[in-house]
Design a protein around this motif. Structure first.
Motif, PDB file in Angstrom:
ATOM      1  N   ALA A 241       0.806  -1.223   0.000  1.00  0.00           N
ATOM      2  CA  ALA A 241       0.000   0.000   0.000  1.00  0.00           C
ATOM      3  C   ALA A 241       0.837   1.270   0.000  1.00  0.00           C
ATOM      4  N   ARG A 242       2.117   1.154   0.293  1.00  0.00           N
ATOM      5  CA  ARG A 242       2.977   2.321   0.296  1.00  0.00           C
ATOM      6  C   ARG A 242       3.169   2.835  -1.132  1.00  0.00           C
ATOM      7  N   PRO A 243       3.111   4.139  -1.346  1.00  0.00           N
ATOM      8  CA  PRO A 243       3.284   4.700  -2.700  1.00  0.00           C
ATOM      9  C   PRO A 243       4.758   4.753  -3.094  1.00  0.00           C
ATOM     10  N   LEU A 244       5.311   3.597  -3.413  1.00  0.00           N
ATOM     11  CA  LEU A 244       6.736   3.474  -3.701  1.00  0.00           C
ATOM     12  C   LEU A 244       6.957   3.066  -5.156  1.00  0.00           C
ATOM     13  N   ARG A 245       8.012   3.551  -5.725  1.00  0.00           N
ATOM     14  CA  ARG A 245       8.353   3.246  -7.121  1.00  0.00           C
ATOM     15  C   ARG A 245       8.688   1.768  -7.314  1.00  0.00           C
ATOM     16  N   VAL A 246       9.223   1.137  -6.271  1.00  0.00           N
ATOM     17  CA  VAL A 246       9.669  -0.238  -6.384  1.00  0.00           C
ATOM     18  C   VAL A 246       8.549  -1.184  -6.805  1.00  0.00           C
ATOM     19  N   HIS A 247       7.307  -0.907  -6.415  1.00  0.00           N
ATOM     20  CA  HIS A 247       6.215  -1.828  -6.716  1.00  0.00           C
ATOM     21  C   HIS A 247       6.026  -1.998  -8.226  1.00  0.00           C
ATOM     22  N   ALA A 248       6.082  -0.906  -8.949  1.00  0.00           N
ATOM     23  CA  ALA A 248       5.921  -0.980 -10.405  1.00  0.00           C
ATOM     24  C   ALA A 248       7.199  -1.482 -11.075  1.00  0.00           C
ATOM     25  N   LEU A 249       8.338  -1.016 -10.586  1.00  0.00           N
ATOM     26  CA  LEU A 249       9.601  -1.372 -11.226  1.00  0.00           C
ATOM     27  C   LEU A 249       9.876  -2.873 -11.130  1.00  0.00           C
ATOM     28  N   LEU A 250       9.521  -3.476  -9.988  1.00  0.00           N
ATOM     29  CA  LEU A 250       9.769  -4.904  -9.774  1.00  0.00           C
ATOM     30  C   LEU A 250       8.459  -5.687  -9.741  1.00  0.00           C
ATOM     31  N   HIS A 251       7.520  -5.299 -10.563  1.00  0.00           N
ATOM     32  CA  HIS A 251       6.195  -5.915 -10.540  1.00  0.00           C
ATOM     33  C   HIS A 251       6.230  -7.406 -10.854  1.00  0.00           C
ATOM     34  N   ASP A 252       7.248  -7.864 -11.563  1.00  0.00           N
ATOM     35  CA  ASP A 252       7.333  -9.260 -11.968  1.00  0.00           C
ATOM     36  C   ASP A 252       8.442 -10.016 -11.246  1.00  0.00           C
TER      37      ASP A 252
END
Length: 204
Positions: A12-23
């Motif tokens: 839930a944290r608005p962090l760039r890592v979630h999208a960058l390492l989505h896979d």
């Protein structure tokens, strides 16, 4: 005290890592209470105390590190290959990521290589013959101080990766991370004030 938490807290944290390492599989996340600290603390402050925690790790942790590096040297796990540079996730960074980062991709970060460092989070990677691993540090204000998150992602590089991660999981989760985090909290308390021995939570 250590307990598992809902992975949604980190997601839930608005962090760039979630999208960058989505896979990329998320192996572990630790939520670390940092008491006190005053206003305006950034990821640079968290990184400073984290590295202090690594340096001050107890002998048992340092022996585990030395054992890993000796085995790696014997089997050639850490011998750099030119192809690994081409596999860096730096290629996933957007122009905005690069503009916002206070350090260039590839800047050394201990034994890892930095991908980006923003005000409230940073991401580093490590590629060797066993894993393509990523370490995410982030920080947010919390009542009485701050809450830091340490997340570890691992992209398998071959069939051995999962076996390797399973073999080291007990040492990582029960010995290495807790010891480093306790030293990290002590370093924070020494630098910025606050209490040690506060709650640390982990999920995997």
């Amino acid at each position: 005290m250590t307990m598992r938490i809902d992975p949604g807290e980190f997601r839930a944290r608005p962090l760039r890592v979630h999208a960058l390492l989505h896979d990329v599989p998320l192996e572990d996340v630790w939520a670390i209470r940092l008491s006190g600290g005053g206003a305006g603390r950034t990821i640079e402050d968290v990184r400073t105390v984290f590295m202090a925690g690594v340096e001050a790790a107890p002998p048992v942790v340092k022996r585990l590190f030395r054992l890993r590096w000796r085995i790696g040297a014997l089997l050639g796990w850490d011998r750099q290959r030119p192809a690994w540079n081409a596999e860096s996730y730096a290629d996933r960074l957007s122009p905005a990521d690069r503009a916002l980062s206070t350090a260039a991709p590839g800047t050394p970060d201990g034994r890892l290589s930095l991908l980006y460092r923003f005000e409230d989070e940073q991401l580093s990677e490590l590629r060797n013959a066993t894993v393509h691993a990523f370490s995410s540090l982030s920080i947010r204000p919390a009542p009485g101080g701050y809450l830091a998150y340490l997340a570890v992602y691992v992209q398998p590089v071959h069939g051995f990766t999962r076996l390797y991660m399973k073999a080291i999981a007990p040492f990582r989760r029960l010995v290495v991370y807790p010891a480093i985090i306790r030293k990290m909290q002590s370093a924070w308390a020494k630098r910025y004030g606050g209490e040690t021995g506060v709650e640390t939570r982990q999920f995997s």
